[in-house]
Design a protein around this motif. Structure first.
Motif, mmCIF file in Angstrom:
data_model
loop_
_atom_site.group_PDB
_atom_site.id
_atom_site.type_symbol
_atom_site.label_atom_id
_atom_site.label_comp_id
_atom_site.label_asym_id
_atom_site.label_seq_id
_atom_site.Cartn_x
_atom_site.Cartn_y
_atom_site.Cartn_z
ATOM 1 N N ARG A 7 24.714 -5.174 3.795
ATOM 2 C CA ARG A 7 23.578 -4.451 4.112
ATOM 3 C C ARG A 7 23.763 -3.027 3.631
ATOM 4 N N THR A 8 22.678 -2.146 3.837
ATOM 5 C CA THR A 8 22.816 -0.993 3.366
ATOM 6 C C THR A 8 22.724 0.040 4.517
ATOM 7 N N ILE A 9 23.263 1.182 4.634
ATOM 8 C CA ILE A 9 22.869 2.273 5.555
ATOM 9 C C ILE A 9 21.699 3.100 4.915
ATOM 10 N N PRO A 10 20.517 2.876 5.299
ATOM 11 C CA PRO A 10 19.482 3.508 4.661
ATOM 12 C C PRO A 10 19.476 5.308 4.951
ATOM 13 N N ILE A 11 19.159 5.903 3.632
ATOM 14 C CA ILE A 11 19.275 7.456 3.759
ATOM 15 C C ILE A 11 18.019 7.978 4.444
#
Length: 341
Positions: free
Chosen positions: A215-219
């Motif tokens: 997954r990503t850690i959204p900015i």
């Protein structure tokens, strides 16, 4: 042939050839010069050009295919821009669809999403670009309007047919805007808009486990995305319109400067709203970064300013400086090289 006649002929030939593919221009210019010279010797320059008619329509005679919906004055720019926008939408749809498919581990679902989003994005792109050019054609935004003459109420009351007086001057070579200068801008703007619409979560820190993407850690602050996204898209649309007008107009002039000023003000105001009045960034970004990577941030790193308000202020100032520079360069080139345009 007088100098005034030569100038009119030069303007007419330029307005015809600028609408043709590059490999046709030189030969067409030579043919036109010979044709106009012969006709002008019998009828005079103004009558000759009146007989030949609007150079935009005359240029259509040199094309193999008929034009519909979008007139010959705009058709080449319309097709060129449409290709760029569709390509950018396609890339953004494919990238977001593949990323989503990798996360969900669903190949069939990934293909379905790519096709569905591609159809929706493609239709939207075609519709938006077509509407834009229909509006430009309807209001003649990129055409130099006939110079006003005091006391000539007859011309103002009803638009007359095309006359040579409508021919704008051939622009200074330094005032000409090359397509390559802004093609990259259009691609980036269209691609960025597609990614922001279809996959905003792709912008952030990527997390992998055992070499597999998780997954990503959204900015971005996705919880307020319903408010943030419209403002971002309006800002991108303002920049996109600015670039389109530059490409269609083809040289620095009052129209280009006016649109640049409006676009710059819109982008500056929206940047202020995004960075100073909205929680633009994900408030949990640094906490999740510490939990996943144990990263505390190094001294002097830009992300070390995250959550302090300084990051937003710095980004806002950078955007404002870029906007002012763009307006300043456009104003300088318009005043210095585009005085008669």
């Amino acid at each position: 042939m007088t100098d005034a006649d030569r100038e009119l002929m030069k303007r007419y030939i330029y307005q015809v050839t600028r609408r043709l593919p590059g490999d046709q221009r030189k030969e067409t210019a030579m043919e036109l010069e010979e044709l106009i010279t012969d006709m002008a010797g019998q009828k005079g320059m103004e009558e000759t050009l009146k007989e030949l008619g609007d150079p935009a329509a005359f240029a259509g005679k040199y094309r193999d295919e008929p034009r519909f919906l979008i007139g010959p004055d705009y058709y080449e720019d319309y097709i060129w821009l449409l290709k760029i926008v569709l390509a950018a939408v396609a890339v953004s749809v494919v990238v977001s669809g593949i990323a989503q498919g990798l996360i969900e581990n669903g190949g069939t679902r990934m293909i379905f999403d790519i096709i569905l989003n591609g159809v929706i994005g493609g239709i939207s792109a075609v519709g938006a670009v077509t509407i834009l050019f229909l509006a430009l054609e309807k209001w003649h935004i990129h055409v130099d309007f006939q110079k006003e003459s005091a006391g000539n109420t007859k011309e103002k009351a009803a638009p007359a047919r095309w006359v040579p007086d409508l021919l704008p001057p051939v622009p200074d070579s330094k005032a000409v805007i090359k397509r390559s200068d802004y093609a990259v801008n259009l691609v980036i703007e269209a691609l960025l808009a597609g990614l922001l619409i279809f996959a905003p979560w792709l912008f952030g820190a990527y997390i992998f486990e055992d070499g597999a993407f998780v997954r990503t850690i959204p900015i971005f602050n996705l919880e307020r995305w319903n408010v943030i996204l419209p403002l971002l898209l309006i800002s991108l649309a303002a920049g996109f319109l600015d670039d389109v007008v530059r490409l269609i107009r083809g040289c620095y002039c009052r129209m280009v400067l006016t649109v640049c000023l409006i676009s710059g003000v819109v982008q500056a105001v929206l940047a202020w709203l995004l960075f100073q009045r909205l929680p633009f960034f994900n408030p949990d970004f640094m906490r999740e970064m510490r939990a996943e990577f144990g990263w505390e941030g190094s001294k002097g790193a830009l992300l070390s300013l995250y959550g302090t308000g300084w990051l937003e202020t710095i980004l806002l100032l950078v955007i404002w400086v870029c906007v002012l520079l763009e307006i300043g360069v456009t104003a300088y080139k318009t005043v210095k090289y585009g005085k008669e345009l």
